[in-house]
Design a protein around this motif. Structure first.
Motif, PDB file in Angstrom:
ATOM      1  N   ILE A  91     -13.188   6.996   9.661  1.00  0.00           N
ATOM      2  CA  ILE A  91     -13.566   7.117   8.192  1.00  0.00           C
ATOM      3  C   ILE A  91     -12.795   6.207   7.657  1.00  0.00           C
ATOM      4  CG2 ILE A  91     -13.846   8.694   6.185  1.00  0.00           C
ATOM      5  CD1 ILE A  91     -14.895  10.697   8.330  1.00  0.00           C
ATOM      6  N   GLY A  92     -11.284   6.577   7.832  1.00  0.00           N
ATOM      7  CA  GLY A  92     -10.229   5.609   6.994  1.00  0.00           C
ATOM      8  C   GLY A  92      -9.069   5.697   7.998  1.00  0.00           C
ATOM      9  N   SER A  93      -8.141   4.578   7.688  1.00  0.00           N
ATOM     10  CA  SER A  93      -6.934   4.502   8.604  1.00  0.00           C
ATOM     11  C   SER A  93      -6.002   3.647   7.826  1.00  0.00           C
ATOM     12  CB  SER A  93      -7.142   3.764   9.636  1.00  0.00           C
ATOM     13  OG  SER A  93      -6.010   4.019  10.680  1.00  0.00           O
ATOM     14  N   ARG A  94      -4.579   4.102   7.757  1.00  0.00           N
ATOM     15  CA  ARG A  94      -3.580   3.344   6.852  1.00  0.00           C
ATOM     16  C   ARG A  94      -2.314   4.183   7.457  1.00  0.00           C
ATOM     17  NH1 ARG A  94      -1.485   7.299   3.595  1.00  0.00           N
ATOM     18  NH2 ARG A  94      -0.420   5.429   2.288  1.00  0.00           N
ATOM     19  N   MET A  95      -1.265   3.164   7.272  1.00  0.00           N
ATOM     20  CA  MET A  95       0.299   3.522   7.483  1.00  0.00           C
ATOM     21  C   MET A  95       0.436   4.630   6.538  1.00  0.00           C
ATOM     22  SD  MET A  95       2.953   1.367   5.504  1.00  0.00           S
ATOM     23  CE  MET A  95       3.523   2.882   4.587  1.00  0.00           C
ATOM     24  N   THR A  96       1.473   5.489   6.966  1.00  0.00           N
ATOM     25  CA  THR A  96       1.742   6.611   6.253  1.00  0.00           C
ATOM     26  C   THR A  96       3.324   6.677   6.127  1.00  0.00           C
ATOM     27  OG1 THR A  96       1.665   9.241   6.056  1.00  0.00           O
ATOM     28  CG2 THR A  96       1.464   8.256   7.886  1.00  0.00           C
ATOM     29  N   GLY A  97       4.085   7.296   4.974  1.00  0.00           N
ATOM     30  CA  GLY A  97       5.395   7.424   5.037  1.00  0.00           C
ATOM     31  C   GLY A  97       5.864   5.931   4.330  1.00  0.00           C
ATOM     32  N   ALA A  98       7.164   5.715   4.724  1.00  0.00           N
ATOM     33  CA  ALA A  98       8.028   4.523   4.268  1.00  0.00           C
ATOM     34  C   ALA A  98       7.564   3.233   4.731  1.00  0.00           C
ATOM     35  CB  ALA A  98       9.472   4.793   4.364  1.00  0.00           C
ATOM     36  N   GLY A  99       6.898   3.430   5.981  1.00  0.00           N
ATOM     37  CA  GLY A  99       6.512   2.269   6.563  1.00  0.00           C
ATOM     38  C   GLY A  99       7.565   1.629   7.497  1.00  0.00           C
ATOM     39  N   PHE A 100       7.636   0.386   7.695  1.00  0.00           N
ATOM     40  CA  PHE A 100       8.723  -0.535   8.902  1.00  0.00           C
ATOM     41  C   PHE A 100       8.590   0.058  10.022  1.00  0.00           C
ATOM     42  CE2 PHE A 100      10.460   0.019   4.293  1.00  0.00           C
ATOM     43  CZ  PHE A 100      10.133  -1.356   3.988  1.00  0.00           C
ATOM     44  N   PHE A 138     -12.948   8.407   0.298  1.00  0.00           N
ATOM     45  CA  PHE A 138     -11.873   8.477   0.482  1.00  0.00           C
ATOM     46  C   PHE A 138     -11.242   7.729   1.531  1.00  0.00           C
ATOM     47  CE2 PHE A 138      -8.146  10.985   2.179  1.00  0.00           C
ATOM     48  CZ  PHE A 138      -7.460  11.525   1.112  1.00  0.00           C
ATOM     49  N   GLY A 139     -12.050   7.434   2.514  1.00  0.00           N
ATOM     50  CA  GLY A 139     -11.593   6.809   3.538  1.00  0.00           C
ATOM     51  C   GLY A 139     -11.459   5.224   3.134  1.00  0.00           C
ATOM     52  N   LYS A 140     -12.494   4.951   2.461  1.00  0.00           N
ATOM     53  CA  LYS A 140     -12.235   3.284   1.925  1.00  0.00           C
ATOM     54  C   LYS A 140     -10.911   3.226   1.222  1.00  0.00           C
ATOM     55  CE  LYS A 140     -17.073   1.845   2.054  1.00  0.00           C
ATOM     56  NZ  LYS A 140     -17.962   2.755   1.900  1.00  0.00           N
ATOM     57  N   LEU A 141     -10.777   4.181   0.417  1.00  0.00           N
ATOM     58  CA  LEU A 141      -9.456   4.056  -0.426  1.00  0.00           C
ATOM     59  C   LEU A 141      -8.350   3.893   0.214  1.00  0.00           C
ATOM     60  CD1 LEU A 141     -10.881   6.265  -3.408  1.00  0.00           C
ATOM     61  CD2 LEU A 141     -10.051   3.689  -3.638  1.00  0.00           C
ATOM     62  N   MET A 142      -8.320   4.889   1.509  1.00  0.00           N
ATOM     63  CA  MET A 142      -6.961   4.516   2.373  1.00  0.00           C
ATOM     64  C   MET A 142      -7.042   3.238   3.045  1.00  0.00           C
ATOM     65  SD  MET A 142      -7.891   8.141   4.644  1.00  0.00           S
ATOM     66  CE  MET A 142      -6.511   8.105   5.782  1.00  0.00           C
ATOM     67  N   ASN A 143      -8.330   2.800   3.342  1.00  0.00           N
ATOM     68  CA  ASN A 143      -8.124   1.400   3.984  1.00  0.00           C
ATOM     69  C   ASN A 143      -7.527   0.378   3.029  1.00  0.00           C
ATOM     70  OD1 ASN A 143      -9.370   2.380   6.100  1.00  0.00           O
ATOM     71  ND2 ASN A 143     -11.421   1.447   5.696  1.00  0.00           N
ATOM     72  N   ALA A 144      -7.952   0.475   1.852  1.00  0.00           N
ATOM     73  CA  ALA A 144      -7.357  -0.324   0.584  1.00  0.00           C
ATOM     74  C   ALA A 144      -5.981  -0.038   0.466  1.00  0.00           C
ATOM     75  CB  ALA A 144      -8.285  -0.002  -0.584  1.00  0.00           C
ATOM     76  N   SER A 145      -5.600   1.049   0.720  1.00  0.00           N
ATOM     77  CA  SER A 145      -4.081   1.322   0.511  1.00  0.00           C
ATOM     78  C   SER A 145      -3.131   0.731   1.782  1.00  0.00           C
ATOM     79  CB  SER A 145      -3.843   2.854   0.639  1.00  0.00           C
ATOM     80  OG  SER A 145      -2.607   3.205   1.048  1.00  0.00           O
TER      81      SER A 145
END
Ligand code: GLA
Length: 389
Positions: free
Chosen positions: A334-343, A298-305
């Protein structure tokens, strides 16, 4: 003093008696994966938070509306009426509750009387944790409770989105309002935005926490950029439809997309559509991984996102990239990504319990050094949808 008493106190101070007034709550939301897929007929996987917006509402005998926010005391009491449900920059934050009141009217549910409303939100301002959708769903919940309108929580989400699109002119998808109106403690919502079918998935992060890092970057041009991405996707879809039958980008798998992507006439639009298609598939896989108990996958997919949002969708920016890339360096993330609309706005990370302090210290320090101002960190809990307190 409890938050309930804080808002009741503010109500009494601004509007006199609070006899008959009731206290309500609606959560904020964080999206775990499935970004910029909701207006492309794809899947999303958000959850409601235990932080959100508190409101005290009292029905009036006339058609006046009076609003006060504990977060914006300098604005004082903002007055309006049921005859004045027209968007106006001077109405400031009250355009959100007023938009919902207008939307109920548009759906044939006219308010029979005005009301006094005090709000207080403990969602960090402008953080991208959907404070506006929280206010919209809260307002709808209050109107249903006070006036007995016959609507479900799912209707409250749709009415909130309608208000945001038509009254406040932000062309958002359904994710935020749906996540808030349908929230369930300790569960994320796997929602197919093509037909609004959904499933609750338990989030059992044994030995790990959800940590939100707020970039504190002002989301200046966010709304116009958001609408621009949306039209780029619509155009790319129309180009693909000359070759392949698809109602939305969410209908396509990666192979079909690659086979027909030649039909898209610009590199930029091809990248935007690629993100929408791949992110949707990632979201489906991420939920499968979670169900199988594979939090690492799950975390790896968050990173890829995040990589896709950075390189193909181009909605991250140096602030969110710094938060995420520094997070990836910390052992125990385990995983990290931006969330929401961004900017601007925030990132979401899944961090092992024993690494949370180090995560906050290291990412915080690197962010301050590179960006020049501090980020804020919140260890959050997944909460329920709206309720009366
Ligand atoms: C904002 C919108 C949502 C969704 C996200 C991006 O939060 O309100 O509808 O499009 O951006 O995933």
């Amino acid at each position: 003093m409890s938050i309930k008493n804080v808002v009741l106190d503010a109500f009494e101070k601004e509007f006199g008696d609070s006899v008959g007034a009731k206290v309500y709550f609606a959560p904020g939301r964080v999206n775990l994966i499935g970004e910029h897929t909701d207006y492309n007929g794809g899947h999303v996987f958000p959850c409601a938070l235990s932080i959100g917006t508190y409101g005290v509402a009292g029905r009036r005998d006339d058609r006046k509306l009076r609003f006060y926010s504990v977060n914006f005391p300098h604005l004082g009491v903002i007055e309006s009426s049921l005859e004045d449900l027209v968007p106006d920059p001077k109405a400031d934050w009250t355009n959100y509750p007023k938009g919902v009141m207008w939307a109920f009217g548009q759906k044939g549910m006219e308010m029979p009387a005005g009301l006094d409303l005090v709000l207080y939100g403990n969602i960090p301002n402008g953080s991208g944790l959907s404070s506006s959708a929280s206010v919209e769903v809260l307002t709808g919940f209050i109107l249903r409770d006070l006036f007995g309108f016959d609507v479900t929580n799912q209707d409250l989400a749709l009415i909130g989105q309608f208000a945001e699109n038509q009254y406040n002119k932000v062309n958002c998808g359904i994710m935020d309002q749906f996540a808030i109106a349908m929230g369930k403690k300790d569960h994320a919502i796997f929602l197919d935005t093509a037909d609004l079918s959904y499933e609750y998935a338990p989030i059992k992060l044994e030995g790990a926490k959800i940590v939100i890092a707020c970039s504190n970057k002002k989301r200046g041009l966010a709304d116009s950029k958001y609408n621009e991405r949306r039209s780029e996707c619509e155009e790319a879809l129309a180009e693909l439809q000359t070759q392949v039958a698809a109602k939305s980008l969410g209908d396509l798998d990666e192979e079909t997309f690659e086979k027909y992507s030649f039909a898209i006439g610009s590199d930029i639009r091809r990248k935007r559509a690629k993100h929408a298609v791949y992110e949707n598939r990632r979201t489906v896989r991420a939920v499968e991984a979670l169900k199988a108990g594979d939090v690492a996958a799950f975390g790896k997919l968050m990173n890829a996102s995040h990589v896709s949002l950075r390189d193909d969708y181009e909605v991250t920016g140096v602030e969110l990239d710094t938060l995420v890339e520094e997070a990836w360096k910390v052992e125990g993330v385990i995983g990290s990504r931006m969330t929401g609309a961004g900017f601007g706005g925030c990132t979401v990370s899944i961090v092992k319990d024993e690494a949370v302090d180090e995560f906050i210290a290291k990412v915080g320090e690197a962010y301050l050094a590179k960006i020049g101002y501090a980020a804020d960190f919140y260890v959050v809990e997944i909460g329920d949808g709206p309720c009366a307190l």
